[in-house]
Design an enzyme around this catalytic site. Structure first.
Site, PDB file in Angstrom:
ATOM      1  N   ASP A 136     116.122  99.374 -39.004  1.00  0.00           N
ATOM      2  CA  ASP A 136     115.972  99.333 -40.462  1.00  0.00           C
ATOM      3  C   ASP A 136     114.544  99.732 -40.810  1.00  0.00           C
ATOM      4  OD1 ASP A 136     116.749  98.646 -43.207  1.00  0.00           O
ATOM      5  OD2 ASP A 136     115.328  97.003 -42.976  1.00  0.00           O
ATOM      6  N   GLU A 184     119.561 104.607 -41.019  1.00  0.00           N
ATOM      7  CA  GLU A 184     120.108 105.008 -42.316  1.00  0.00           C
ATOM      8  C   GLU A 184     119.609 106.403 -42.668  1.00  0.00           C
ATOM      9  OE1 GLU A 184     120.752 101.359 -45.268  1.00  0.00           O
ATOM     10  OE2 GLU A 184     118.745 101.352 -44.399  1.00  0.00           O
ATOM     11  N   CYS A 227     125.681  90.223 -45.600  1.00  0.00           N
ATOM     12  CA  CYS A 227     125.411  89.173 -44.612  1.00  0.00           C
ATOM     13  C   CYS A 227     125.948  89.643 -43.262  1.00  0.00           C
ATOM     14  CB  CYS A 227     126.085  87.866 -45.026  1.00  0.00           C
ATOM     15  SG  CYS A 227     125.926  86.552 -43.782  1.00  0.00           S
ATOM     16  N   ASP A 241     114.863  92.216 -43.201  1.00  0.00           N
ATOM     17  CA  ASP A 241     114.920  93.478 -42.454  1.00  0.00           C
ATOM     18  C   ASP A 241     115.734  93.340 -41.167  1.00  0.00           C
ATOM     19  OD1 ASP A 241     113.362  94.739 -44.377  1.00  0.00           O
ATOM     20  OD2 ASP A 241     111.481  94.215 -43.392  1.00  0.00           O
TER      21      ASP A 241
END
Length: 370
Positions: free
Chosen positions: A186, A271, A324, A352
């Site tokens: 991340d 991502e 979550c 994070d």
């Protein structure tokens, strides 16, 4: 077949440096001449794109009769200027880039020559190039014997240092490795990334931020000098050296981190972020640029592929931060100031780290591991 480039520092003599500078200028001159002619054609035929695309770019040989000093430099360097312009127009017509621009002395100083009939040779701590006596080269690593030299690009940095990038071709068919170890990363503004495994952080040192005060001081001194004077030039080099040092530190750090991840894991999931939009929307321009996330992902991708491993980008709209990782519940809203993720199910985690776990799980779903 695969390609790999090796970049080394070169130390030209005064005579060799004069030739390199002359070649840079000739390449720039020919590029601008060809672009000027092409621009005239574009203005005449821009309403007929089909006919315009068929128009050929003039060859460098066309200008050698009028400008005989072009014969003094490597003809392959001029030919590559033509190829570069053709590529620029191809990208323009396909919508990838804007209309090609003219080059000036502030543009990157470089030229490319090709291997033809053994005209490029690596000797003992030297390299032989067309129309040049052997150049002293600091070869800090060996080029494997099965690598075939295809071309060389000589460049000069803003601090006056010369480098050569040797492009090689070799047979390489990496066997696809079985994916066992997967990690999700991340993006983190304050430390580059957080790993899904135990929440490890890259702890990027933020080299630009650390040098920012010194840079500001040197740039203030530069602004008070008379532009073009010898003192202005000396101060310009001081500023350029600071920028160069930051860039080298960043590149070294990113290479080491990407190498560690590529060796440790079989698949890395990130991502697909648009860093330019992020820096503009959130006003984090300096921090985003300092991290070098785009450069890091490029390094990581080719290092993984070179070993037959997997590099995966998931959709940027995937709610990795809001979801979550324990129960899968997605929050309706989550502000940037909330650094701890708390869920109704009782799960509490660093924001994070939670996002990194979600990225990893989404990646495993895509590749069919779970």
């Amino acid at each position: 077949m695969a390609n790999k480039a090796y970049k080394f520092r070169i130390y030209p003599t005064k005579e060799q440096e004069d030739f390199l500078v002359k070649t840079f200028g000739c390449v720039r001159f020919v590029y601008n001449k060809m672009l000027a002619e092409r621009k005239e054609t574009y203005e005449k035929l821009k309403d007929n794109m089909t006919l315009l695309k068929k128009q050929k770019i003039p060859t460098p040989a066309k200008y050698k009769k009028e400008f005989e000093w072009l014969k003094e430099v490597d003809s392959l360097a001029l030919a590559n200027a033509q190829l570069n312009l053709q590529t620029a127009f191809s990208n323009f017509f396909s919508g990838k880039t804007k209309y090609p621009k003219f080059k000036n002395r502030k543009s990157r100083q470089s030229y490319t020559t090709n291997m033809v009939n053994g005209n490029i040779k690596i000797l003992d701590a030297h390299i032989k190039l067309p129309k040049l006596t052997p150049l002293r080269m600091k070869q800090h690593r060996e080029i494997p014997s099965h690598h075939v030299i295809k071309s060389c690009t000589i460049s000069r940095s803003s601090t006056g240092k010369y480098h050569i990038s040797i492009l090689t071709e070799y047979e390489h068919k990496p066997k696809k490795k079985e994916i066992k170890q997967v990690v999700g990363l991340d993006f983190a503004m304050d430390g580059l990334f957080v790993e899904s495994e135990e929440g490890k952080k890259a702890n990027y040192p933020q080299f630009y931020r650390r040098a920012e005060e010194k840079l500001a001081k040197e740039q203030r001194i530069l602004s008070k000098k008379t532009k073009g004077s010898s003192r202005w030039e000396k101060q310009r080099i001081r500023v350029a050296k600071l920028h160069e040092k930051v860039a080298n530190q960043r590149r070294d750090f990113l290479h080491k981190q990407s190498w560690r991840l590529a060796n440790q894991y079989d698949c890395v999931v990130i991502e697909d972020l648009n860093m330019k939009e992020m820096s503009q929307a959130l006003r984090f321009g300096k921090s985003v640029a300092d991290n070098g996330w785009g450069m890091f992902s490029t390094f990581l991708e080719y290092k993984l592929k070179d070993q037959g491993k997997r590099f995966l980008k998931i959709d940027k709209w995937f709610p990795s931060s809001k979801m979550c990782s324990d129960c899968g519940n997605v929050k309706a809203a989550l502000s940037l100031s909330e650094r701890t993720y708390s869920c109704e199910c009782g799960f509490v985690s660093d924001r994070d780290w939670n996002a990194a776990i979600n990225i990893k799980n989404e990646g495993k779903l895509i590749i069919g591991l779970s």
